[in-house]
Design an enzyme around this catalytic site. Structure first.
Site, PDB file in Angstrom:
ATOM      1  N   HIS A  88      41.805  41.566  51.774  1.00 18.99           N
ATOM      2  CA  HIS A  88      40.293  41.823  51.781  1.00 18.99           C
ATOM      3  C   HIS A  88      40.011  42.955  51.876  1.00 18.99           C
ATOM      4  CE1 HIS A  88      38.540  38.068  50.157  1.00 18.99           C
ATOM      5  NE2 HIS A  88      39.261  37.419  51.325  1.00 18.99           N
ATOM      6  N   GLU A 105      33.408  36.891  38.559  1.00 19.72           N
ATOM      7  CA  GLU A 105      33.981  38.920  38.647  1.00 19.72           C
ATOM      8  C   GLU A 105      33.691  38.729  37.033  1.00 19.72           C
ATOM      9  OE1 GLU A 105      33.864  37.950  42.983  1.00 19.72           O
ATOM     10  OE2 GLU A 105      35.485  36.766  40.988  1.00 19.72           O
TER      11      GLU A 105
END
Length: 325
Positions: A128, A59
């Site tokens: 998550h 990322e």
């Protein structure tokens, strides 16, 4: 036309790619796989690998590449799979994208759009299921958008791409399959809140994945004789103070529904603003319905217990009505 939020966002991306050759999209598994949530499904075949770019699992690297591309005149759409992974790119978002215009004395802009999935309710446990959009709303130099309807999934992207500064779009995962009627009329500006249901007795302030729960609570309250006005914030930075404060001026009560944790949350910021600017309009203390202060559990019954729900919202409104009686 009835459409899902997933298809609405895909159509928004398709339209942006078609209309502007500077626009491209990149992220993990967005190409041949079609995206972890199938938002980009079919776009690789339509636009090719130069416009739909699969990236390595880093990322920091691909958000940084997006910052550089935006500085160089492109209009990148960066997809981060889920919001927890955005923390790996926080340096790029906070220390680069959000600050470069200021640090360059206005010489350099970063017209970057970052899309990411947020929220719980899918039994993906503590890693998550984060709702961190309130964290990002703390950062000057960016806009934070939280679409909750088909129209907003379809129409928020282009104004975000037109913005000369970074825009983060948080898409609640449970909304992707949600269906709605795509309207023909113009969408409100992206930094404007909307009254989704008018009411006279209490103002319910919410956004994103909590909107449907809040509307359901308002429906139940109506059966009890309580008229609840529902405000969809749509943007967490900037906040449209005028809309929710105007509503509170009519109803004199406020309940904020926020899937983030209560401590240091966007609901805390809104509560402070209400207290600072509309204290004497209130007939009862500002109430908040937030997620429990725990890492979100995996078991379904515990996850449901930790998240805001229509019954919790109804209970908070009943208490506010009793306090203000």
């Amino acid at each position: 036309m009835t459409i899902t939020c997933r298809d609405a966002m895909r159509e928004a991306i398709r339209q942006a790619l078609t209309d502007d050759e500077r626009v491209f999209m990149m992220g993990e598994d967005i190409g041949a796989y079609g995206g972890c949530f199938a938002v980009s499904k079919g776009l690789l075949a339509e636009f090719g690998p130069d416009r739909i770019r699969d990236t390595p699992l880093s990322e920091s690297a691909f958000v940084g590449a997006g910052v550089g591309a935006a500085m160089a005149g492109m209009r990148p759409i960066v997809e981060i799979m889920t919001v927890n992974f955005s923390l790996l790119a926080l340096d790029q978002i906070l220390n680069n994208a959000a600050t470069l215009r200021h640090m360059s004395g206005g010489q350099v802009g970063v017209p970057l759009v970052i899309r990411m999935t947020t929220g719980g309710g899918r039994q993906l446990a503590a890693q998550h299921s984060h709702s961190l959009e309130g964290w990002y709303a703390h950062i000057p130099g960016i806009k934070v958008l939280v679409p909750a309807t088909v129209d907003d999934f379809r129409h928020m992207l282009q104004p975000a791409l037109d913005d000369p500064d970074p825009v983060l779009i948080f898409e609640h995962a449970l909304l992707y399959n949600a269906e709605g009627e795509l309207s023909d009329g113009p969408n409100p500006p992206i930094d404007t809140a909307v009254v989704r249901r008018p009411g006279n007795d209490v103002t319910l302030i919410t956004y994103g994945g909590s909107l449907a729960k809040t509307l359901a609570a308002a429906e139940q309250l109506a059966a009890e004789g309580v008229s609840a006005e529902v405000i969809d914030l749509r943007s967490l930075r900037p906040l449209d103070d005028a809309t929710y404060l105007g509503s509170i001026g009519r109803t004199h009560r406020a309940v904020i529904v926020d899937e983030g944790w209560r401590t240091g949350s966007i609901s805390a910021e809104i509560s402070a603003r209400i207290t600072e600017t509309a204290f004497y309009e209130l007939d009862a203390p500002v109430a908040r319905v937030c997620s429990a202060e725990v890492p979100l559990p995996y078991p379904k019954h515990l996850e449901d217990a930790a998240l805001p729900s229509a019954p919790k919202i109804v209970a908070a409104v009943r208490e506010a009505m009793a306090d203000g009686a």
